[in-house]
Each structure stands twice: as structure tokens, then as C-alpha cells.
Design a protein around this motif. Structure first.
Motif, PDB file in Angstrom:
ATOM      1  N   GLU A  60       0.825  -1.200   0.000  1.00 26.79           N
ATOM      2  CA  GLU A  60       0.000   0.000   0.000  1.00 26.79           C
ATOM      3  C   GLU A  60       0.859   1.251   0.000  1.00 26.79           C
ATOM      4  O   GLU A  60       1.854   1.353   0.713  1.00 26.79           O
ATOM      5  CB  GLU A  60      -0.919  -0.011   1.211  1.00 26.79           C
ATOM      6  N   PHE A  61       0.412   2.192  -0.801  1.00 25.27           N
ATOM      7  CA  PHE A  61       1.102   3.468  -0.884  1.00 25.27           C
ATOM      8  C   PHE A  61       1.126   4.147   0.484  1.00 25.27           C
ATOM      9  O   PHE A  61       2.125   4.741   0.890  1.00 25.27           O
ATOM     10  CB  PHE A  61       0.375   4.353  -1.902  1.00 25.27           C
ATOM     11  N   ALA A  62       0.032   3.980   1.187  1.00 21.19           N
ATOM     12  CA  ALA A  62      -0.102   4.678   2.460  1.00 21.19           C
ATOM     13  C   ALA A  62       0.966   4.274   3.464  1.00 21.19           C
ATOM     14  O   ALA A  62       1.465   5.100   4.223  1.00 21.19           O
ATOM     15  CB  ALA A  62      -1.486   4.425   3.030  1.00 21.19           C
ATOM     16  N   SER A  63       1.324   3.003   3.478  1.00 21.49           N
ATOM     17  CA  SER A  63       2.277   2.541   4.488  1.00 21.49           C
ATOM     18  C   SER A  63       3.717   2.859   4.106  1.00 21.49           C
ATOM     19  O   SER A  63       4.545   3.126   4.955  1.00 21.49           O
ATOM     20  CB  SER A  63       2.113   1.040   4.712  1.00 21.49           C
ATOM     21  N   ASN A  64       4.016   2.835   2.829  1.00 26.45           N
ATOM     22  CA  ASN A  64       5.406   3.025   2.405  1.00 26.45           C
ATOM     23  C   ASN A  64       5.703   4.423   1.873  1.00 26.45           C
ATOM     24  O   ASN A  64       6.837   4.851   1.879  1.00 26.45           O
ATOM     25  CB  ASN A  64       5.749   2.021   1.301  1.00 26.45           C
ATOM     26  N   GLY A  65       4.697   5.062   1.369  1.00 24.86           N
ATOM     27  CA  GLY A  65       4.939   6.353   0.744  1.00 24.86           C
ATOM     28  C   GLY A  65       5.319   6.230  -0.711  1.00 24.86           C
ATOM     29  O   GLY A  65       5.660   7.199  -1.367  1.00 24.86           O
ATOM     30  N   PHE A  66       5.319   5.030  -1.254  1.00 26.15           N
ATOM     31  CA  PHE A  66       5.593   4.858  -2.682  1.00 26.15           C
ATOM     32  C   PHE A  66       5.068   3.522  -3.160  1.00 26.15           C
ATOM     33  O   PHE A  66       4.875   2.595  -2.390  1.00 26.15           O
ATOM     34  CB  PHE A  66       7.099   4.937  -2.979  1.00 26.15           C
ATOM     35  N   THR A  67       4.801   3.442  -4.439  1.00 26.58           N
ATOM     36  CA  THR A  67       4.588   2.162  -5.132  1.00 26.58           C
ATOM     37  C   THR A  67       5.423   2.209  -6.391  1.00 26.58           C
ATOM     38  O   THR A  67       5.729   3.288  -6.907  1.00 26.58           O
ATOM     39  CB  THR A  67       3.117   1.926  -5.516  1.00 26.58           C
ATOM     40  N   ILE A  68       5.774   1.055  -6.872  1.00 24.05           N
ATOM     41  CA  ILE A  68       6.628   1.022  -8.047  1.00 24.05           C
ATOM     42  C   ILE A  68       6.275  -0.187  -8.902  1.00 24.05           C
ATOM     43  O   ILE A  68       5.978  -1.254  -8.390  1.00 24.05           O
ATOM     44  CB  ILE A  68       8.112   1.014  -7.624  1.00 24.05           C
ATOM     45  N   LYS A  69       6.256   0.030 -10.188  1.00 28.17           N
ATOM     46  CA  LYS A  69       6.013  -1.057 -11.145  1.00 28.17           C
ATOM     47  C   LYS A  69       7.138  -1.034 -12.171  1.00 28.17           C
ATOM     48  O   LYS A  69       7.426   0.024 -12.724  1.00 28.17           O
ATOM     49  CB  LYS A  69       4.694  -0.855 -11.875  1.00 28.17           C
ATOM     50  N   ALA A  70       7.709  -2.175 -12.404  1.00 27.78           N
ATOM     51  CA  ALA A  70       8.775  -2.253 -13.406  1.00 27.78           C
ATOM     52  C   ALA A  70       8.333  -3.193 -14.502  1.00 27.78           C
ATOM     53  O   ALA A  70       7.831  -4.272 -14.239  1.00 27.78           O
ATOM     54  CB  ALA A  70      10.057  -2.748 -12.779  1.00 27.78           C
ATOM     55  N   GLY A  71       8.546  -2.781 -15.725  1.00 27.31           N
ATOM     56  CA  GLY A  71       8.107  -3.606 -16.853  1.00 27.31           C
ATOM     57  C   GLY A  71       6.681  -3.237 -17.216  1.00 27.31           C
ATOM     58  O   GLY A  71       6.012  -2.498 -16.513  1.00 27.31           O
ATOM     59  N   PHE A  72       6.236  -3.744 -18.337  1.00 32.40           N
ATOM     60  CA  PHE A  72       4.873  -3.482 -18.761  1.00 32.40           C
ATOM     61  C   PHE A  72       3.949  -4.409 -17.998  1.00 32.40           C
ATOM     62  O   PHE A  72       3.929  -5.604 -18.230  1.00 32.40           O
ATOM     63  CB  PHE A  72       4.734  -3.692 -20.267  1.00 32.40           C
ATOM     64  N   GLN A  73       3.205  -3.845 -17.075  1.00 30.18           N
ATOM     65  CA  GLN A  73       2.390  -4.669 -16.178  1.00 30.18           C
ATOM     66  C   GLN A  73       1.342  -5.472 -16.930  1.00 30.18           C
ATOM     67  O   GLN A  73       1.005  -6.580 -16.564  1.00 30.18           O
ATOM     68  CB  GLN A  73       1.704  -3.787 -15.145  1.00 30.18           C
ATOM     69  N   TYR A  74       0.869  -4.885 -18.023  1.00 31.16           N
ATOM     70  CA  TYR A  74      -0.216  -5.570 -18.703  1.00 31.16           C
ATOM     71  C   TYR A  74       0.248  -6.798 -19.463  1.00 31.16           C
ATOM     72  O   TYR A  74      -0.547  -7.600 -19.877  1.00 31.16           O
ATOM     73  CB  TYR A  74      -0.969  -4.622 -19.625  1.00 31.16           C
ATOM     74  N   VAL A  75       1.517  -6.924 -19.696  1.00 36.24           N
ATOM     75  CA  VAL A  75       2.006  -8.143 -20.332  1.00 36.24           C
ATOM     76  C   VAL A  75       3.035  -8.841 -19.455  1.00 36.24           C
ATOM     77  O   VAL A  75       3.593  -9.841 -19.837  1.00 36.24           O
ATOM     78  CB  VAL A  75       2.616  -7.872 -21.718  1.00 36.24           C
ATOM     79  N   TYR A  76       3.278  -8.269 -18.263  1.00 41.75           N
ATOM     80  CA  TYR A  76       4.160  -8.905 -17.294  1.00 41.75           C
ATOM     81  C   TYR A  76       5.551  -9.173 -17.868  1.00 41.75           C
ATOM     82  O   TYR A  76       6.082 -10.251 -17.726  1.00 41.75           O
ATOM     83  CB  TYR A  76       3.537 -10.200 -16.778  1.00 41.75           C
ATOM     84  N   SER A  77       6.076  -8.183 -18.554  1.00 39.37           N
ATOM     85  CA  SER A  77       7.371  -8.422 -19.183  1.00 39.37           C
ATOM     86  C   SER A  77       8.516  -7.809 -18.391  1.00 39.37           C
ATOM     87  O   SER A  77       8.476  -6.643 -18.043  1.00 39.37           O
ATOM     88  CB  SER A  77       7.391  -7.814 -20.577  1.00 39.37           C
ATOM     89  N   ARG A  78       9.499  -8.590 -18.126  1.00 41.98           N
ATOM     90  CA  ARG A  78      10.758  -8.073 -17.606  1.00 41.98           C
ATOM     91  C   ARG A  78      11.891  -8.525 -18.512  1.00 41.98           C
ATOM     92  O   ARG A  78      13.044  -8.517 -18.126  1.00 41.98           O
ATOM     93  CB  ARG A  78      11.010  -8.558 -16.176  1.00 41.98           C
ATOM     94  N   ILE A  79      11.549  -8.960 -19.712  1.00 40.40           N
ATOM     95  CA  ILE A  79      12.596  -9.384 -20.626  1.00 40.40           C
ATOM     96  C   ILE A  79      13.332  -8.142 -21.104  1.00 40.40           C
ATOM     97  O   ILE A  79      12.711  -7.163 -21.495  1.00 40.40           O
ATOM     98  CB  ILE A  79      11.999 -10.162 -21.816  1.00 40.40           C
ATOM     99  N   PRO A  80      14.666  -8.163 -21.084  1.00 41.49           N
ATOM    100  CA  PRO A  80      15.399  -6.929 -21.392  1.00 41.49           C
ATOM    101  C   PRO A  80      15.111  -6.406 -22.790  1.00 41.49           C
ATOM    102  O   PRO A  80      14.868  -7.169 -23.715  1.00 41.49           O
ATOM    103  CB  PRO A  80      16.860  -7.359 -21.282  1.00 41.49           C
ATOM    104  N   PHE A  81      15.181  -5.119 -22.886  1.00 43.47           N
ATOM    105  CA  PHE A  81      15.068  -4.446 -24.177  1.00 43.47           C
ATOM    106  C   PHE A  81      16.476  -4.401 -24.767  1.00 43.47           C
ATOM    107  O   PHE A  81      17.424  -4.001 -24.086  1.00 43.47           O
ATOM    108  CB  PHE A  81      14.527  -3.042 -23.933  1.00 43.47           C
ATOM    109  N   THR A  82      16.605  -4.828 -26.017  1.00 46.37           N
ATOM    110  CA  THR A  82      17.940  -4.932 -26.607  1.00 46.37           C
ATOM    111  C   THR A  82      18.006  -4.172 -27.914  1.00 46.37           C
ATOM    112  O   THR A  82      17.095  -4.247 -28.742  1.00 46.37           O
ATOM    113  CB  THR A  82      18.304  -6.414 -26.853  1.00 46.37           C
TER     114      THR A  82
END
Lengths: 274, 328
Positions: A72-94
Motif C-alpha cells: 500500500e502506498f499509504a504505508s510506504n509512501g511509494f509504489t513502483i512497477k517495473a516492466g509493462f504490467q499488462y504483459v508482465y514483461s521483464r525481458i530486457p530491451f535490446t
């Protein structure tokens, strides 16, 4: 005795020369590609595991447990998303460039000279990308201040700009420009006679988009969807994960162009679009 | 004796040279960057760390990390990267071995991590701030008397930062354009008739404007209704950054559609075709609707049929005028 030694030695010497001449490695640019799949489900990795199919290691599947973004944003003061969440990609961009140098050699007046670079973009997992290009300036004399200006193509109705390619076929039209062939290129590059001048960082001009796609994606859902079967019999026609184009740089000088070495830096920037 | 010595030395030199020569390769650049994009909401006064991994699958090269602001450019997803780092957000590299804008030697097959600290000072106004982390090769000049272009390659990872006190963002999206490119258009009275050829895919442009200070993610569908048949297309999830406009795409994307169009709609029927779009920007946001229509006519088929009929008629007329005379 001396004569015999000399006679025996001569074939050995010739053999060395033969080996030297004919067994040198050819000069080549290395292409690095893989036609295997690598599918990842990624978020912010807290835990997870890597799974590989037992048949022939064709497929690799990595999963992650937990997701910092879910906190929750409220407890930490931040949220973060890495990669395109809608396709769940963390494959590197080359991004790959076949060479760091285009050598035009010695330029002759009214004799256009060209050189090529191959651009490759691999997203693997998802999404969209853009490749832009901009020159640090026109071709400038290394030891002097003369320049080879940007091309305006044939001129008249065929006057090109940094965003619009036009025909450049005239040998009396001078300057530096580029043409594109291949995938995801701008539509104004109708054929290999169409050129644009480079955007100039000294003006300054915005970099020009030369490759763009929303369709660089691994086939996460092969077509048609396969029924369950062990890899590698997973049927379907995977879409490209690598898109490729060729940029052709062209320069042409007039007879009054001062002699000397000219150089410029061409900067390519590849980014996943937002 | 001298000749023998010369031959031995030459052979030795050739052998040494041959055995120690490595293949001559064009210097290739292949850079990977992960994660490809980062989106974050941060409260003023807070800081976060984001670990990027850059990999060199090409030849050794000098490389540097840069952070630059960017703004969306046009409405096709392009971005304009600033030449200098500016803005209220503070960035630093937590690595001990690399720093921003300081080139380092990046060996082949090497992976480096760039741990970027993002710090939001107190008092920074709420809203979105867009930056991009760049891993850029540093060009080296060795012109050698020739006219040469030196190429520099950079890969970037957009960093979408939303500064907020509450974590709640407001979506202010509007439909900027929803139009088709008909084959013919004519006006009769106050009505506009758009005629399309059912045999040709119909270009559609669907553009959404974000008038707010935070990015929005449109979700929705585009439907083509003709008689009882309805074809539905999902909208591709894409960010529309603050105070910008973007042409949305359909999912899965069509390969041959220009970047200034949304889709090419095929399968249009004879008669009235209605094209509608419904889009929202997440939970508790209103659904926006847009609609247009066109009249589908198989123009090519009609033209072809007309040509065939004319030709057949011509043949019949020609044949009737040139009937052989009957013998009496």
C-alpha cells in the motif's frame, strides 16, 4: 650440402606462405541471435523460481512471488512497477548496431558514396519501441572548419526534410543524408532512392523517428492456441521478437569542397515507448 | 647462408603472426537494458532505489549512464529527450564503481547494475515527472584521413514518476478524435454520408487527450456493428502521459497500420455500418463513448460487374449486327 638444405627448405617456406595467405580468418560482423523462447513473468522480484522444460531446454519460464507494487502506498509512501504490467514483461530491451563506424573512404566530386549500418531491436516480451537518430552536426573537417552540409535531396519538389524523405538521385545535389529499408521504418522511405537529412543537434533539432512498432512481441499466445502438450511440440507461429532495418548513409560533394578528413557522430537512441 | 637466415626468420615471423592473429571484426554494439520501463508513485520527502541491469552482448565499448527528462512528442508515442538533466527530482547512482555521465569500459558479455536513487524533495508539486535512464556508448574518433561517420548507440528506459501525497490520481481523459477515412463523403442537407468500399479495410483514427497532470491508461473496446453482426476490438493498453494526446492502437496490433492510424477495420457489410468506442481510465472513472457510421458498398465489385456487363452487352450488340445472312 648447402644446396640440398636450401632445396628442402624452399617447399617448407612456400607452404608457410600458402597457409598464411589462404587460412586467414575472414573479417565479419558477428550477429547474435537466438530463435529460442524465453518467457518471463516479472514484477519486482521478491522470490520465485526458474523452470526449464526437460525435453531440450527450449523454453525457460521464470516466475516471481510477491509484488512490491501491491504494497500500500499509504504505508510506504511509494509504489513502483517495473516492466509493462499488462504483459508482465521483464525481458530486457535490446538494441544492436552492426558497426560503430561508416567509412566513406576518399570522396570524389559528384560521385555519391554510401555506407550501411544494420539496426536490430529485440523486445522479447512485449510492447512497443522507438528508434531515433540525430547527428551531432554536419560532416565537419577534422582539422578545419569546413563542412559538408545536410542534403536537401534533388531539390525543388524533391526537397527533403528531417521528417520527410524525398528522392536523391542527382549527382549534382550535394550533402549528407540517409535512407532506410527493412522493418518498422517510416513510410516516407518509399524506396532506396528516398533520403532525409539527419536532424542536427547544433540547431538544435529533435531526433527523427526512424523505426517504430507496437508489435514487437513474443508469441505468448501462439496462434492457434495449442492444447497442452510437452515442449517442443508447442505448435503455433511465433511472431518476430527481433525487428531489423538497414540505414544507408550517403554523401556527395561538389568540386569546390575543400580537401580534408570530415567526420560526425550519428547518435541512435532506442527506447521502449511509454 | 644469408638467404637461408632470411627465409628462416621470415617463416618464423609469419608463423608467429599467423598463430597470434585474432579475427578482424567490425565493432558491433548490442546493449540490453532491464527493466524496460518503470512507473512509480512517490510521496514528497521519500526516496526509492531502482536497480537497472545493462548487458553488453557486443564488442567492448566505453559506456556511460545518463538521466534525462523527456516529453511526449506528437501523438504516436514518440518522445523528445532533453539534452541536460533538469527538474526538481534528484537522482544519484548508488554504485561505487560508476557514476552518471562518467564513461567506463564495458567489456563483452559483461552485466552491470545501475542502482538509481530517486529522491523527491519536500515541497515538490504533485503531478507527473518523466525521465529516461540512458546507457549510451561513448564514440571514439580514429578517423585516419578518411571521411567517417561514428555511430553511438543508446538504450533507454522511461521512468514515469508520479509525485502524490495521497496515492490517489485523477484521470482527465477526453476523446480528441474518432474518425474514419471513407472512400467518398458527401453532404445531403445537414447529413454527412460516408461511403466506404466493403472490399477495402477502413482506416480508423482514435485519439485520446490527457488534460490532467498524471498519466492515464485507457481501457475499452471498439465495435463495428453491421446488421446483426458485431466485431469487437480491444484497445491496446498504453500510457497517455500528462498534457499530451495519443493515437491508441488495438490489441493485438495490426502490422501494416501506419503509426498515425488506430486500425484498419475489415469485414464491413453492405448497408449501414456503425463504429463505436467505449473507453475508461480505470476504476471509478466515467466511460467515454464515441460513434461514427458509414455506408458500405462493394464499389469494386459493382465496378467490375458493370465493366463485365458493358463488355458482354458490347459483344451481344456486335454479334447481332454481324449476323450471317440466311440463305433463302
Amino acid at each position: 650440402m648447402k644446396k640440398i638444405c636450401f632445396q628442402r627448405f624452399t617447399p617448407v617456406f612456400l607452404l608457410f606462405v600458402f597457409l598464411y595467405l589462404f587460412f586467414l580468418y575472414p573479417a565479419q560482423a558477428v550477429n547474435m541471435e537466438s530463435d529460442q523462447y524465453r518467457i518471463q513473468f516479472g514484477t519486482i522480484d521478491i522470490g520465485g523460481q526458474k523452470m526449464t522444460d526437460t525435453v531440450n531446454n527450449t523454453y525457460t519460464l521464470t516466475t516471481s512471488l510477491g509484488q512490491a507494487a501491491a504494497k500500500e502506498f499509504a504505508s510506504n509512501g511509494f509504489t513502483i512497477k517495473a516492466g509493462f504490467q499488462y504483459v508482465y514483461s521483464r525481458i530486457p530491451f535490446t538494441f544492436s548496431l552492426s558497426n560503430t563506424k561508416v567509412d566513406f573512404g576518399t570522396l570524389l566530386p559528384s560521385s555519391p558514396t554510401t555506407g550501411q549500418l544494420t539496426l536490430k531491436v529485440s523486445f522479447g516480451g512485449a510492447g512497443q519501441y522507438i528508434v531515433t537518430v540525430r547527428a551531432d552536426g554536419p560532416f565537419k573537417q577534422v582539422l578545419g572548419s569546413n563542412i559538408i552540409p545536410a542534403t536537401s535531396c534533388n531539390g525543388g519538389v524533391d526537397t527533403c526534410s528531417i521528417t520527410l524523405a524525398k528522392q536523391w538521385t542527382s549527382t549534382s545535389a550535394y550533402g549528407l543524408g540517409y535512407s532506410m529499408t527493412g522493418q518498422d521504418i517510416a513510410t516516407d522511405f518509399i524506396d532506396s532512392t528516398y533520403f532525409r537529412p539527419f536532424a542536427n543537434a547544433l540547431v538544435p533539432e529533435n531526433p527523427a523517428v526512424i523505426m517504430q512498432s507496437v508489435n514487437v512481441t513474443a508469441n505468448l499466445t501462439p496462434t492457434p492456441n495449442p492444447s497442452y502438450s510437452p515442449a517442443p511440440s508447442l505448435a503455433g507461429t511465433p511472431r518476430d521478437t527481433t525487428h531489423q532495418s538497414v540505414i544507408t548513409l550517403k554523401t556527395n560533394i561538389s568540386s569546390v569542397q575543400p580537401a580534408g578528413s570530415y567526420a560526425t557522430v550519428i547518435r541512435f537512441l532506442a527506447t521502449p515507448s511509454f | 647462408m644469408k638467404i637461408k637466415m632470411i627465409l628462416i626468420i621470415t617463416s618464423l615471423l609469419i608463423a608467429v603472426h599467423y598463430s597470434l592473429t585474432t579475427p578482424c571484426l567490425a565493432q558491433q554494439i548490442t546493449l540490453s537494458l532491464d527493466p524496460p520501463i518503470v512507473q512509480t508513485h512517490i510521496r514528497p520527502g521519500k526516496s526509492i532505489l531502482v536497480a537497472y541491469t545493462v548487458e553488453n552482448s557486443g564488442d567492448p565499448t566505453p559506456l556511460q549512464f545518463l538521466i534525462r527528462p523527456f516529453t511526449p512528442q506528437g501523438q504516436e508515442g514518440a518522445l523528445s529527450v532533453g539534452d541536460t538533466l533538469e527538474g526538481p527530482i534528484l537522482f544519484s547512482l548508488e554504485n561505487t564503481d560508476v557514476a552518471f555521465e562518467k564513461p567506463f569500459f564495458f567489456k563483452s558479455d559483461e552485466k552491470r547494475q545501475a542502482v538509481v536513487k530517486i529522491q523527491i524533495p519536500e515541497g515538490v508539486p504533485e503531478g507527473d515527472y518523466y525521465y529516461i535512464l540512458l546507457a549510451e556508448t561513448v564514440p571514439s574518433f580514429s578517423v585516419g584521413g578518411q571521411t567517417t561517420s561514428i555511430a553511438s548507440a543508446a538504450v533507454g528506459s522511461p521512468l514515469l514518476i508520479n509525485v502524490t501525497q495521497t496515492g490517489i490520481t485523477e484521470a482527465k481523459g477526453t476523446i480528441a478524435e474518432f474518425s474514419i477515412k471513407p472512400t467518398y463523403t458527401f453532404t445531403f442537407g445537414k447529413r454527412i454520408f460516408r461511403i466506404v468500399d466493403t472490399g477495402i479495410p477502413l482506416p480508423l483514427v482514435f485519439s485520446i487527450r490527457n488534460a490532467g497532470n498524471t498519466l492515464i491508461d485507457p481501457q475499452g473496446t471498439i465495435k463495428v456493428r453491421a446488421g446483426k453482426k458485431t466485431t469487437s476490438y480491444d484497445i491496446l493498453p498504453q500510457h497517455i502521459l500528462s498534457n499530451s494526446q495519443r493515437i491508441v492502437k488495438i490489441n493485438p496490433p495490426q502490422t501494416d497500420v501506419p503509426s498515425n492510424q488506430t486500425a484498419h477495420l475489415s469485414g464491413l457489410q453492405l448497408g449501414k455500418n456503425t463504429i463505436t468506442a467505449s473507453v475508461s481510465f480505470g476504476e471509478n472513472t466515467p466511460t467515454l463513448l464515441a460513434q461514427t457510421d458509414c455506408i458500405g458498398i462493394p464499389i469494386r465489385l459493382f465496378t467490375l460487374s458493370f465493366v463485365v456487363l458493358v463488355l458482354c452487352g458490347g459483344v451481344v450488340v456486335f454479334a447481332s449486327k454481324h449476323k450471317p445472312l440466311k440463305e433463302e
